[in-house]
Enzyme design. Structure first.
Site, PDB file in Angstrom:
ATOM      1  N   ASN A 129      87.404  19.997 -18.257  1.00 47.58           N
ATOM      2  CA  ASN A 129      86.549  18.814 -18.394  1.00 47.58           C
ATOM      3  C   ASN A 129      87.377  17.621 -18.849  1.00 47.58           C
ATOM      4  O   ASN A 129      87.237  16.518 -18.321  1.00 47.58           O
ATOM      5  CB  ASN A 129      85.430  19.121 -19.388  1.00 47.58           C
ATOM      6  N   VAL A 138      82.242  11.525 -11.860  1.00 50.06           N
ATOM      7  CA  VAL A 138      82.146  12.964 -12.120  1.00 50.06           C
ATOM      8  C   VAL A 138      81.876  13.024 -13.621  1.00 50.06           C
ATOM      9  O   VAL A 138      82.776  12.815 -14.427  1.00 50.06           O
ATOM     10  CB  VAL A 138      83.440  13.708 -11.709  1.00 50.06           C
ATOM     11  N   PRO A 139      80.613  13.242 -13.997  1.00 47.54           N
ATOM     12  CA  PRO A 139      80.126  12.918 -15.341  1.00 47.54           C
ATOM     13  C   PRO A 139      80.519  13.872 -16.470  1.00 47.54           C
ATOM     14  O   PRO A 139      79.681  14.546 -17.067  1.00 47.54           O
ATOM     15  CB  PRO A 139      78.611  12.892 -15.145  1.00 47.54           C
ATOM     16  N   CYS A 140      81.797  13.882 -16.809  1.00 51.88           N
ATOM     17  CA  CYS A 140      82.270  14.720 -17.907  1.00 51.88           C
ATOM     18  C   CYS A 140      81.711  14.266 -19.252  1.00 51.88           C
ATOM     19  O   CYS A 140      81.693  15.039 -20.206  1.00 51.88           O
ATOM     20  CB  CYS A 140      83.795  14.765 -17.922  1.00 51.88           C
ATOM     21  N   HIS A 141      81.214  13.035 -19.318  1.00 58.77           N
ATOM     22  CA  HIS A 141      80.629  12.538 -20.561  1.00 58.77           C
ATOM     23  C   HIS A 141      79.327  13.253 -20.906  1.00 58.77           C
ATOM     24  O   HIS A 141      78.859  13.160 -22.035  1.00 58.77           O
ATOM     25  CB  HIS A 141      80.395  11.019 -20.479  1.00 58.77           C
TER      26      HIS A 141
END
Length: 181
Positions: A129, A138-141
């Site tokens: 991640n 690419v929503p790693c948050h």
């Protein structure tokens, strides 16, 4: 996952403004291969980004800038961009799973590990991640610690908090992200 043509190696990049500060967009051929924040952990050296364009021009940089502007204005929940994420098969699996986390929601590292069929791999999921080369899109948050704490964001915890608050403030939160890479 559709086959992605082999890269020619021609890279370009540009920098766009955002509420999270300047974002560096990196393209290779017709694909977005990077979106990096200032002082981001695991940010490659700028020499790897290719020619710097003064404005986002051509595919996919102009389209990425437009979609990011819509996202930050609250008019877009999902992105539809040609992505090429370079990483190990495990990293690719984690990054694809990130795109299944609904907009405005969070999953824990453990839940993400279970989702990819590796329930004991939450640490490895966290490492993958953290190396996501295309932040925001690419929503790693959207991944948090087991207790819900905002941990482990390469762009900094304050940016992570801001992105999550932004998404939760939108009325239609819950849409799934579409990532094809």
């Amino acid at each position: 996952m559709p086959a992605v043509p082999r890269a020619s190696g021609r890279r370009t990049h540009t920098v766009v403004g955002s509420p999270c500060g300047p974002l560096t967009l990196v393209a290779e051929d017709e694909y977005l291969i990077g979106l990096y924040m200032e002082a981001q952990r695991h940010r490659p050296d700028e020499s790897a980004f290719g020619e710097r364009l003064p404005e986002p021009a051509g595919p996919p940089l102009a389209e990425t800038a437009r979609q990011l502007e819509e996202y930050f204005a609250g008019h877009r929940e999902t992105f539809d961009l040609p992505l090429r994420l370079n990483g190990t098969p495990f990293q690719q699996r984690v990054w694809a799973a990130l795109c299944e986390i609904p907009h405005g929601r969070t999953w824990t590292y453990g839940r993400l590990a279970e989702h990819i069929g590796r329930p004991s791999a939450s640490r490895a999921v966290g490492l993958a991640n953290g190396k996501n080369p295309i932040g925001v899109i690419v929503p790693c948050h959207r991944v948090v610690g087991a207790d819900g704490a905002l941990t482990g964001y390469g762009g900094g915890v304050e940016r992570k908090r801001a992105l999550l608050e932004h998404e939760r403030a939108l009325p239609a939160a819950g849409a799934r992200q579409l990532c094809v890479f």
